[in-house]
Design a protein around this motif. Structure first.
Motif, PDB file in Angstrom:
ATOM      1  N   ASN A  30      41.556 -30.645   7.916  1.00 41.71           N
ATOM      2  CA  ASN A  30      40.737 -31.895   7.746  1.00 41.71           C
ATOM      3  C   ASN A  30      39.679 -32.374   8.776  1.00 41.71           C
ATOM      4  O   ASN A  30      39.779 -32.240   9.666  1.00 41.71           O
ATOM      5  N   GLY A  31      38.674 -32.669   8.085  1.00 41.04           N
ATOM      6  CA  GLY A  31      37.383 -33.096   8.638  1.00 41.04           C
ATOM      7  C   GLY A  31      36.797 -34.419   8.117  1.00 41.04           C
ATOM      8  O   GLY A  31      37.536 -34.909   7.624  1.00 41.04           O
ATOM      9  N   GLY A  32      35.726 -34.798   8.330  1.00 40.68           N
ATOM     10  CA  GLY A  32      34.956 -35.820   7.834  1.00 40.68           C
ATOM     11  C   GLY A  32      35.683 -37.342   7.756  1.00 40.68           C
ATOM     12  O   GLY A  32      36.017 -37.496   8.955  1.00 40.68           O
ATOM     13  N   ALA A  33      35.533 -37.973   6.811  1.00 41.27           N
ATOM     14  CA  ALA A  33      36.356 -39.142   6.989  1.00 41.27           C
ATOM     15  C   ALA A  33      37.917 -39.250   7.064  1.00 41.27           C
ATOM     16  O   ALA A  33      38.425 -40.511   7.209  1.00 41.27           O
ATOM     17  N   VAL A  61      33.867 -32.490  12.718  1.00 38.41           N
ATOM     18  CA  VAL A  61      33.829 -31.676  11.701  1.00 38.41           C
ATOM     19  C   VAL A  61      33.185 -32.495  10.405  1.00 38.41           C
ATOM     20  O   VAL A  61      33.901 -33.455   9.908  1.00 38.41           O
ATOM     21  N   ASP A  62      32.021 -32.053   9.926  1.00 38.87           N
ATOM     22  CA  ASP A  62      31.390 -32.853   8.924  1.00 38.87           C
ATOM     23  C   ASP A  62      31.952 -32.585   7.740  1.00 38.87           C
ATOM     24  O   ASP A  62      32.134 -33.613   6.630  1.00 38.87           O
ATOM     25  N   VAL A  63      32.491 -31.235   7.356  1.00 35.42           N
ATOM     26  CA  VAL A  63      32.975 -30.815   6.001  1.00 35.42           C
ATOM     27  C   VAL A  63      34.380 -31.660   5.808  1.00 35.42           C
ATOM     28  O   VAL A  63      35.150 -31.354   6.906  1.00 35.42           O
ATOM     29  N   GLN A  64      34.692 -32.318   4.995  1.00 35.21           N
ATOM     30  CA  GLN A  64      35.889 -33.085   4.856  1.00 35.21           C
ATOM     31  C   GLN A  64      37.253 -32.207   4.631  1.00 35.21           C
ATOM     32  O   GLN A  64      38.353 -32.419   5.278  1.00 35.21           O
ATOM     33  N   GLY A 122      46.172 -31.759   6.859  1.00 35.47           N
ATOM     34  CA  GLY A 122      45.642 -30.473   7.333  1.00 35.47           C
ATOM     35  C   GLY A 122      45.605 -30.670   8.968  1.00 35.47           C
ATOM     36  O   GLY A 122      45.375 -31.980   9.529  1.00 35.47           O
ATOM     37  N   PHE A 123      45.267 -29.573   9.835  1.00 36.75           N
ATOM     38  CA  PHE A 123      45.030 -29.936  11.234  1.00 36.75           C
ATOM     39  C   PHE A 123      43.539 -30.270  11.259  1.00 36.75           C
ATOM     40  O   PHE A 123      42.902 -30.123  10.247  1.00 36.75           O
ATOM     41  N   ALA A 124      43.317 -30.715  12.398  1.00 32.08           N
ATOM     42  CA  ALA A 124      42.207 -31.452  12.494  1.00 32.08           C
ATOM     43  C   ALA A 124      41.187 -31.204  13.967  1.00 32.08           C
ATOM     44  O   ALA A 124      41.010 -32.266  14.719  1.00 32.08           O
TER      45      ALA A 124
END
Ligand code: PGA
Ligand code: ZN
Length: 458
Positions: free
Chosen positions: A193-196, A202-205, A249-251
């Motif tokens: 996981n990334g983004g918001a 990480v930019d990609v969500q 998901g891992f972040a």
């Protein structure tokens, strides 16, 4: 324009390392029938008048208030539904009514709850619970706005879904399917996981694994789960293991977005699966979140739509990516079309914020050849009937359809039945972790006892 898109999809081929040809993919898009081992409980709609409808506030997976609606028929509780909530919410979505102010940090739903317990209840009591279209039409007319802003899409959807559940005698997926085809969907499992949805850089969500090369859903799910656990050890070895994001998901923090692809690929291999043949990768870039006036802010650079599309093409050359969702901003139609015309032959391109499950926006996308698939979220449009119509419209256009959760979820598992009952082919419901996400996978495991056809979409 659509003809062009279908042609492009049918012509393209993937390299052997990347799995089956896209010509095969195009063939699979043709509606397919499921082999039913058994139909399970009878699925004739439960007729009868709605005798009561009531709502309450409960908490979602992020600890925010959301709305739960109960529908009674003949004085008995027959259907209950809970409404999810997004974090990377598109501008074109139907409006989720929140109370504002300081209580619950502005996220209270007292207004939406009182709309269900008042006006909506008054309108629906006495209506035939099996007539979903009449119920949803009454809700839309009662609200009277284009985006359900007066009563709130959360109030309206809660009522719509509770009635659908109340009308289903036996399996909900079978109630939705009626006499139409059904199949087990291929899951997109969001393991990084990334983004918001994370506090990382990480930019990609969403970095997702897509276990498509299996004979049945349970085996496919197991491979995705094993890959999730393998990613945990990969990240641990790299010193990157921290908490998880909103979808389980891992972040981790990463030096650049492409590293996410590398770690996911490592995890697929470590779990013992063949990348591209058994398990591929899907991305939800959610690019609107880093789209600013001067361009797309990714990896510390500012990129134009064309430059960002070129970066995706490089990733497609190097990784077994089968699907990219929201690669561009929600109103950057030009970049979408440019990319789909060029790459639609070798990758599924999914509109989420772009379409917001809205039929008018989908029609525009079909006309402009903006994507070859749509993400479908019930609360983006606000009623069951409109959602199913959008799915039908997309399929008629030859588009892929991915039924989706929201980042704020509950134990409500309606999307599992919706994906099967509409024969959507694909579902996106997070990591195989945290009970708000596993509720959907577990419901699919139950349904898989009745349906043994697994749609090998890729
Ligand atoms: P959201 O994220 O529920 O926060 O909008 C899911 C998605 O973008 O697909
Ligand atoms: Zn999305």
């Amino acid at each position: 324009m659509l003809g062009v898109l279908l042609q492009i999809r049918a012509r393209g081929t993937r390299s052997p390392e990347q799995g089956s040809s896209l010509a095969e993919l195009a063939e699979h898009i043709v509606p397919h029938c499921a082999t039913l081992r058994s139909l399970g409980p009878v699925a004739a709609p439960m007729s009868g008048a709605v005798s009561d409808l009531s709502a309450r506030m409960i908490l979602d997976s992020r600890g925010n208030p959301t709305i739960e609606v109960d529908c009674c028929v003949g004085g008995l509780l027959r259907g209950r539904a809970v409404v999810p909530s997004g974090a990377s919410v598109g501008t074109h979505e139907a409006l989720e009514l929140r109370d504002g102010g300081t209580v619950w940090a502005g996220k209270g739903v007292d207004g939406a709850v009182s709309h269900v317990n008042g006006e909506i209840r008054d309108a629906l009591v006495g209506m035939d619970v099996a007539d979903q279209r009449a119920i949803d039409t009454a809700l839309i007319e009662l609200d009277g706005t284009a985006n359900k802003a007066r009563l709130g899409a959360n109030a309206i959807l809660g009522a719509s879904m509770a009635c659908m559940r109340a009308a289903a005698e036996g399996s909900l997926w079978h109630h939705i399917a009626g006499s139409g085809p059904s199949s087990m969907p291929v899951p997109q499992m969001n393991i990084l996981n990334g983004g918001a949805h994370a506090t990382s850089n990480v930019d990609v969500q969403e970095f997702m694994v897509v276990p498509h090369g299996f004979d049945n859903f349970p085996e496919a799910l197991r491979s995705g789960v094993e890959t999730y656990h393998a990613l945990k050890s990969v990240l641990k070895e790299e010193g990157l293991l921290g908490g998880v994001g909103d979808e389980g998901g891992f972040a981790p923090n990463l030096s650049r977005n492409e590293d996410g692809l590398r770690y996911v690929l490592d995890a697929i291999e470590r779990a013992g699966y063949a990348p591209g043949n058994q398990i591929s990768i899907a991305l939800d870039v959610a690019a609107q979140e880093f789209c600013q006036g001067d361009g797309y802010h990714m990896d510390g650079q500012v990129l134009s739509g064309t430059e960002l599309g070129d970066l995706y093409s490089e990733w497609l050359d190097s990784y077994p990516i089968v699907s990219i969702e929201d690669p561009f901003g929600e109103d950057d139609w030009e970049s979408w079309t440019e990319f789909t015309v060029r790459e639609g032959r070798r990758v599924q391109i999914v509109g989420d914020d772009l379409y917001a499950t809205n039929p008018g926006r989908l029609l525009r996308g079909i006309d402009l050849c903006a994507t070859n698939a749509i993400l479908v979220k019930l609360n983006q449009i606000g009623t069951v009937t409109e959602t199913i119509e959008v799915i039908r419209m997309a399929r008629d256009a030859g588009f892929g359809t991915v039924i989706s959760h929201r980042s704020g979820e509950t134990s409500d598992d309606v999307i599992a039945d919706l994906a099967v009952g509409t024969d959507a082919g694909q579902i996106k419901t997070g990591a195989p972790a945290r009970s708000d996400r596993t509720a959907k996978y577990n419901q699919l495991l139950r349904i898989a006892e009745q349906i043994d056809v697994y749609t090998d979409l890729f």
